[in-house]
Design an enzyme around this catalytic site. Structure first.
Site, short mmCIF file in Angstrom:
data_model
loop_
_atom_site.label_atom_id
_atom_site.label_comp_id
_atom_site.label_asym_id
_atom_site.label_seq_id
_atom_site.Cartn_x
_atom_site.Cartn_y
_atom_site.Cartn_z
CG ASP A 84 40.26 17.74 12.81
OD1 ASP A 84 40.36 16.81 13.63
OD2 ASP A 84 40.87 18.81 12.96
CG HIS A 123 42.95 14.21 11.29
ND1 HIS A 123 43.33 15.38 11.87
CD2 HIS A 123 43.31 14.29 9.98
CE1 HIS A 123 43.92 16.16 10.95
NE2 HIS A 123 43.91 15.52 9.79
#
Ligand SMILES: *[C@@H]1O[C@H](CO)[C@@H](O)[C@H](O)[C@H]1NC(C)=O
Ligand SMILES: *[C@@H]1O[C@H](CO)[C@@H](O)[C@H](O)[C@H]1NC(C)=O
Ligand SMILES: *[C@@H]1O[C@H](CO)[C@@H](O)[C@H](O)[C@H]1NC(C)=O
Length: 394
Positions: free
Chosen positions: A212, A235
């Site tokens: 993430d 991310h």
């Protein structure tokens, strides 16, 4: 390391961080092994470690030490306040249990309410996340939760957290340096370092490969500095998401500089929910000297963020974004749109500035494009790529 070496090391660190230098260098070491910890990777050391913490915390300037080796550790809270600055020398690897018991806690290890804290020693928190990823009902726990006033986390590893690797909250004057984080690209919600409701937090030098956000900066943060982060896979570095909950506080004074993104979903991103449950302002943000390699969205402002497909698509974000600068974002984008700025129609972005962009499309080498809506954005010199939005920036 023996206690003499540990003390020398501490003194060297303390000279570097002068705001902790009132601390006496002759510290007392409480070795967890002396309190019953066994490095066989099986014996639960929770009680032994709590005992050494209690002793160290009660001593003026105590140090908990966990020597090299593998140790199995259950959920644990290292609670302050302590009788003076307290340190934690982690040379070994702490391994989370896989019991799946929730204990009502959202973390595995917490350092709470400590004023004057140092965690160092090149040791590792191993969250054993693979047992929980994608398992409905399995308690999602952050590996290390920090609520610290005046602290340094230096040279620490985190592997395979069940949820966030580090969660800094309600902290002030905390530096995280030389942090090393690894988890698979497809591991859910394994943010590297999440910061909320804190001020004067500095991340300085980190390698983060995770599933993430490498770093995420949530609501209520002031004066946060992130530099020297190598992110990927992951991310990217995000401010947000903002607006998911009621009563979210403003975010201001964020600087992200000298960071590199490799094969990431995003580079630098701001995301706010639509519709949003709270109204707040995000202002005074700078992204400076950002290098991207094969990054899908090098620059992204997304005010229509929604993590689930069940979100209402009607309703706009009430988060106001103002005074955001992107300076020297360079490299190649995995998509054609290198700059994607989608602001709220009810609260358009104000004073967005781009300077010295140099973004090409990975593979083709074509110039990347910029797409904007509801944004008052200026592309200022020197000549840059992209140099304007393909649609009106207003
Ligand atoms: C700790 O465990 C890992 C993985 O099981 C193993 O490779 C390593 O050698 C162990 N380290 C020590 C010091 O026992
Ligand atoms: C620090 O820890 C990493 C990861 O466990 C290891 O590869 C490295 O050798 C350690 N460095 C030193 C100086 O012990
Ligand atoms: C912001 O943080 C830096 C250290 O990261 C500190 O030097 C500075 O004084 C802080 N500014 C404010 C307004 O607190």
């Amino acid at each position: 390391m023996d206690s003499t070496k540990a003390n020398l090391f501490l003194c060297a660190l303390l000279v570097t961080f002068s705001w902790l230098n009132s601390v006496d260098c002759r510290r007392k070491i409480f070795n967890a092994v002396k309190y019953g910890a066994v490095a066989d990777g099986k014996t639960d050391i929770t009680k032994a470690l709590l005992k050494s913490w209690e002793k160290a915390c009660a001593t003026k300037g105590g140090v908990v030490a966990v020597p090299k080796g593998n140790y199995s550790l259950g959920d644990i809270t290292f609670e302050g306040p302590c009788n003076g600055a307290t340190h934690f020398l982690l040379e070994g690897t702490l391994i989370a249990s896989n019991s799946g018991s929730s204990n009502g806690k959202d973390y595995w290890v917490a350092f709470h309410n400590i004023n004057g804290f140092m965690l160092y020693g090149n040791g590792t928190f191993h969250g054993q996340g693979e047992s929980s990823w994608g398992q409905p009902g399995y308690p999602r726990k952050t590996s290390v939760k920090l609520r610290i006033e005046n602290g340094v986390i230096d040279n620490i590893h985190s592997v395979d957290s069940k949820m966030f690797h580090f969660h800094v909250h309600d902290s002030n004057n905390l530096m995280l340096k030389n942090i090393h984080i690894t988890a698979p690209e497809d591991s859910p919600n394994t943010d590297g370092i999440h910061i909320g409701n804190s001020k004067n937090v500095k991340i300085y030098g980190a390698t983060i490969a995770t599933g993430d956000d490498c770093v995420s900066i949530g609501s209520g943060n002031t004066n946060i500095s992130v530099s020297g982060v190598l992110c990927g896979p992951g991310h990217g570095i995000s401010i947000g998401s903002l607006g998911k909950y009621t009563d979210e506080k403003d975010v201001q004074g964020i600087i992200v500089r000298d960071c590199t993104f490799k094969d990431t979903q995003n580079g630098v991103r701001i995301k706010t929910w639509a519709p949003s449950k709270s109204a707040a302002t995000l202002s005074n943000v700078q992204f400076i000297n950002i290098q991207v390699e094969n990054t899908k969205n090098p620059i992204l402002i997304d005010q229509h963020y929604c993590a689930s497909s069940s979100c209402k698509t009607t309703g706009e974000s009430r988060i106001k974004i103002r005074d955001v600068k992107f300076i020297g974002v360079k490299g190649n984008s995995a998509s054609e749109v290198g700059v994607n700025v989608q602001c709220s129609s009810s609260n358009p972005c104000e004073d967005i500035e781009f300077r010295g962009l140099d973004l090409t499309v990975a593979g083709s080498g074509e110039p990347a494009t910029a797409s904007c809506s509801n944004a008052d954005g200026d592309f200022l010199g020197p000549p840059q790529v992209p140099s304007k939005c393909s649609e009106d920036c207003n």
